[in-house]
Design a protein around this motif. Sequence first.
Motif, PDB file in Angstrom:
ATOM      1  N   TYR A 380       0.819  -1.209   0.000  1.00 33.42           N
ATOM      2  CA  TYR A 380       0.000   0.000   0.000  1.00 33.42           C
ATOM      3  C   TYR A 380       0.859   1.268   0.000  1.00 33.42           C
ATOM      4  CZ  TYR A 380      -4.362  -2.586   0.616  1.00 33.42           C
ATOM      5  OH  TYR A 380      -5.450  -3.403   0.433  1.00 33.42           O
ATOM      6  N   GLU A 422     -16.923  -2.549  -6.619  1.00 35.61           N
ATOM      7  CA  GLU A 422     -16.619  -3.926  -6.237  1.00 35.61           C
ATOM      8  C   GLU A 422     -17.870  -4.771  -6.469  1.00 35.61           C
ATOM      9  OE1 GLU A 422     -14.186  -5.998  -4.692  1.00 35.61           O
ATOM     10  OE2 GLU A 422     -15.849  -7.415  -4.606  1.00 35.61           O
ATOM     11  N   ASP A 449     -20.666  -4.855 -11.143  1.00 33.20           N
ATOM     12  CA  ASP A 449     -19.799  -5.778 -11.868  1.00 33.20           C
ATOM     13  C   ASP A 449     -19.024  -5.000 -12.930  1.00 33.20           C
ATOM     14  OD1 ASP A 449     -18.622  -7.718 -13.372  1.00 33.20           O
ATOM     15  OD2 ASP A 449     -20.370  -9.053 -13.351  1.00 33.20           O
ATOM     16  N   LEU A 450     -17.743  -4.894 -12.746  1.00 28.60           N
ATOM     17  CA  LEU A 450     -16.918  -4.099 -13.672  1.00 28.60           C
ATOM     18  C   LEU A 450     -16.722  -4.808 -15.015  1.00 28.60           C
ATOM     19  CD1 LEU A 450     -14.376  -2.754 -11.039  1.00 28.60           C
ATOM     20  CD2 LEU A 450     -16.007  -1.383 -12.349  1.00 28.60           C
TER      21      LEU A 450
HETATM   22  C1  LIG Z   1      -7.323  -8.563  -5.636  1.00 30.51           C
HETATM   23  S1  LIG Z   1      -8.826  -8.178  -4.851  1.00 30.51           S
HETATM   24  C2  LIG Z   1      -8.498  -6.497  -4.417  1.00 30.51           C
HETATM   25  C3  LIG Z   1      -9.232  -5.995  -3.224  1.00 30.51           C
HETATM   26  C4  LIG Z   1      -8.799  -4.653  -2.650  1.00 30.51           C
HETATM   27  N1  LIG Z   1      -8.355  -3.726  -3.650  1.00 30.51           N
HETATM   28  C5  LIG Z   1      -7.753  -4.836  -1.568  1.00 30.51           C
HETATM   29  O1  LIG Z   1      -6.593  -4.447  -1.756  1.00 30.51           O
HETATM   30  O2  LIG Z   1      -8.094  -5.373  -0.517  1.00 30.51           O
HETATM   31  C6  LIG Z   1      -9.888  -8.062  -6.219  1.00 30.51           C
HETATM   32  C7  LIG Z   1     -11.299  -7.677  -5.879  1.00 30.51           C
HETATM   33  O3  LIG Z   1     -12.024  -7.576  -7.113  1.00 30.51           O
HETATM   34  C8  LIG Z   1     -13.350  -8.032  -6.904  1.00 30.51           C
HETATM   35  N2  LIG Z   1     -13.898  -8.373  -8.223  1.00 30.51           N
HETATM   36  C9  LIG Z   1     -13.661  -9.476  -8.949  1.00 30.51           C
HETATM   37  N3  LIG Z   1     -14.323  -9.431 -10.104  1.00 30.51           N
HETATM   38  C10 LIG Z   1     -14.992  -8.258 -10.128  1.00 30.51           C
HETATM   39  C11 LIG Z   1     -15.854  -7.642 -11.063  1.00 30.51           C
HETATM   40  N4  LIG Z   1     -16.173  -8.228 -12.203  1.00 30.51           N
HETATM   41  N5  LIG Z   1     -16.348  -6.427 -10.785  1.00 30.51           N
HETATM   42  C12 LIG Z   1     -16.035  -5.811  -9.613  1.00 30.51           C
HETATM   43  N6  LIG Z   1     -15.238  -6.354  -8.681  1.00 30.51           N
HETATM   44  C13 LIG Z   1     -14.717  -7.567  -8.926  1.00 30.51           C
HETATM   45  C14 LIG Z   1     -13.173  -9.195  -5.951  1.00 30.51           C
HETATM   46  O4  LIG Z   1     -14.363  -9.491  -5.281  1.00 30.51           O
HETATM   47  C15 LIG Z   1     -12.065  -8.691  -5.024  1.00 30.51           C
HETATM   48  O5  LIG Z   1     -12.584  -8.034  -3.910  1.00 30.51           O
END
Ligand SMILES: C[S@@+](CC[C@H](N)C(=O)[O-])C[C@H]1O[C@@H](n2cnc3c(N)ncnc32)[C@H](O)[C@@H]1O
Length: 562
Positions: A380, A422, A449-450
Amino acid sequence: MSIATVPSYGLRHVSTTRPWLIKTLRFSSTPFASLASEQAEPNTMQSSNNVNKPTSNFPKRGQTVELVCESLAFKGKGLCKVADTGFVVMCDRALPGERFIGRVTRRKGSYAEVTKVETISPHWDLVDAPCEYASYCGGCKTQNLAYEAQLRAKEQQVRDLVIHVGKFSKSELESLEIMKPIVPCDIQFHYRNKMEFSFGPERWVPKELLAEKNEGDKIKNYALGLHAPGFFDKVLNVNKCLLQSEPANMVLVAIQDCWRDVDLGLSPYNVHSHKGFLKHLMLRTGRNLKTGLPELMVNFVTSSYKPELLMPLVERVSAIPEVFSVMNNVNTSVGNTSVGEEEYTLYGKPTITETLRGLTFQISANSFFQTNTRQAEVLYSLIEECAGLRGDGSEIVLDLFCGTGTIGLTLASRVKHVYGYEVVAQAISDAHLNAELNDIRNATFVQGDLNKIDASFGNNFPRPDIVISDPNRPGMHMKLIKFLLKLKVPRIVYVSCNPATCARDLDYLCHGVLYDLIKDVMQAEQNIKGCYKLKSLQPVDMFPHTPHIECVCLLELCDNPS
Ligand SMILES: C[S@@+](CC[C@H](N)C(=O)[O-])C[C@H]1O[C@@H](n2cnc3c(N)ncnc32)[C@H](O)[C@@H]1O
């Protein structure tokens, strides 16, 4: 738009009907590229196979060959060459420098997979693995490789992918000092704050230990441990894991001590017959805010809600002073995930706490939280450095794939507003809770959903100054790449846990996307020019002894992005 008009960056082909089908193989004949494209998108291999089909040197299935391991690649497998032909094969648990005999198990596009039969001479940097399960557990595959060598191998893997998949030149990476040396993890054991063990009706025993198997004793053969490499239905019984905290190991021992007791009437879940009660044991270690000492959550995942059956186990583990929470996730589906449809608190509180960069976080059984807290501090701070915030509270940060909001929240005090997106609803409610807990009022978290965004996505927030994108292993969807290429924010900090998809997305953002006009005439879309410069790429080792690699990349908008 033609390729000739593109200045220093080229364009990459993408089929409009299958945007994720990256035709990396078209552009490269190196075996590494085909391996890398598999990492970027495993399902594309079959359709792309023919391109690199080798002719004469391909060893046959079942054939034994003498091999030398050259480096570590996809999933930590050894990238090896057949001694006399130079043909490339991949072998699990082969380490750089090792000479060995391997048997070909299957053909995969331009390379083959082998299993190790016999080592002729060991690899460089051999060390004794401290864990008794290291040679056959699916978790740590490189414990017997000196840590410095693990780091070298990871760094090399990132460099190769950025060159072969990302199409950045070696000289560009070196002369502009883009690629930074990997950041090591200062503790190499007990670094994981979360471990998930599975229950199984029959323990998996590696060939060399078959004599120790309790044939005929059904209950003694019950397993609680980690999955055998590559098998969802085979569980290696473990009494200790060197990656988790000491108190978590105490809990594991306490449960191993009693759960097979016939009087308790507990049965492990069978993934084939779908019968049995105990599915998983999840252990999470946080930190008590008052004492600074470890605070543990024990989560039993069961196939039905029968708290009376769990009570003897709850009594045992709650006697351990570090245990502050015992949860029960009930998952009635035949699937084997640990997230329950219902969640019950059996002892203590439903969340544990952890601190990260001065902030406090509540962690529930199923919320995502960086698994190596100590190294997350390092990660971070690198993200913050790359974000290059002015610190005057004027900037807007878009935190994509925000999870429980940790990255955005750690930046919030220096910016005007953070907008986090998210897909997991529970993570979003945790993010709101975390903002409240830390009295942060300039952060908005939205569930969405991205992978399904459209052109109107940008109407949901003010124009950002900085985008942080931290996707999971599949990387960013083409819709999001296109959105970012149109949005043209001054800087993007791309945080990745998969260097292959990271390299692919960096390629799109910097070099552009060229749609396949020949194949998809009817659906042809406009080519999109890349408009970012890769300023730095910093690999970070978050997970020693495993193949995982994290990267923090800084992308800056080109001078004439139009
Ligand atoms: C690597 S983690 C990162 C979490 C956060 N940035 C952290 O550092 O704690 C990836 C995140 O993307 C989310 N994610 C996965 N596919 C996604 C989508 N299609 N749209 C939005 N979020 C998604 C997951 O649920 C997860 O929380």
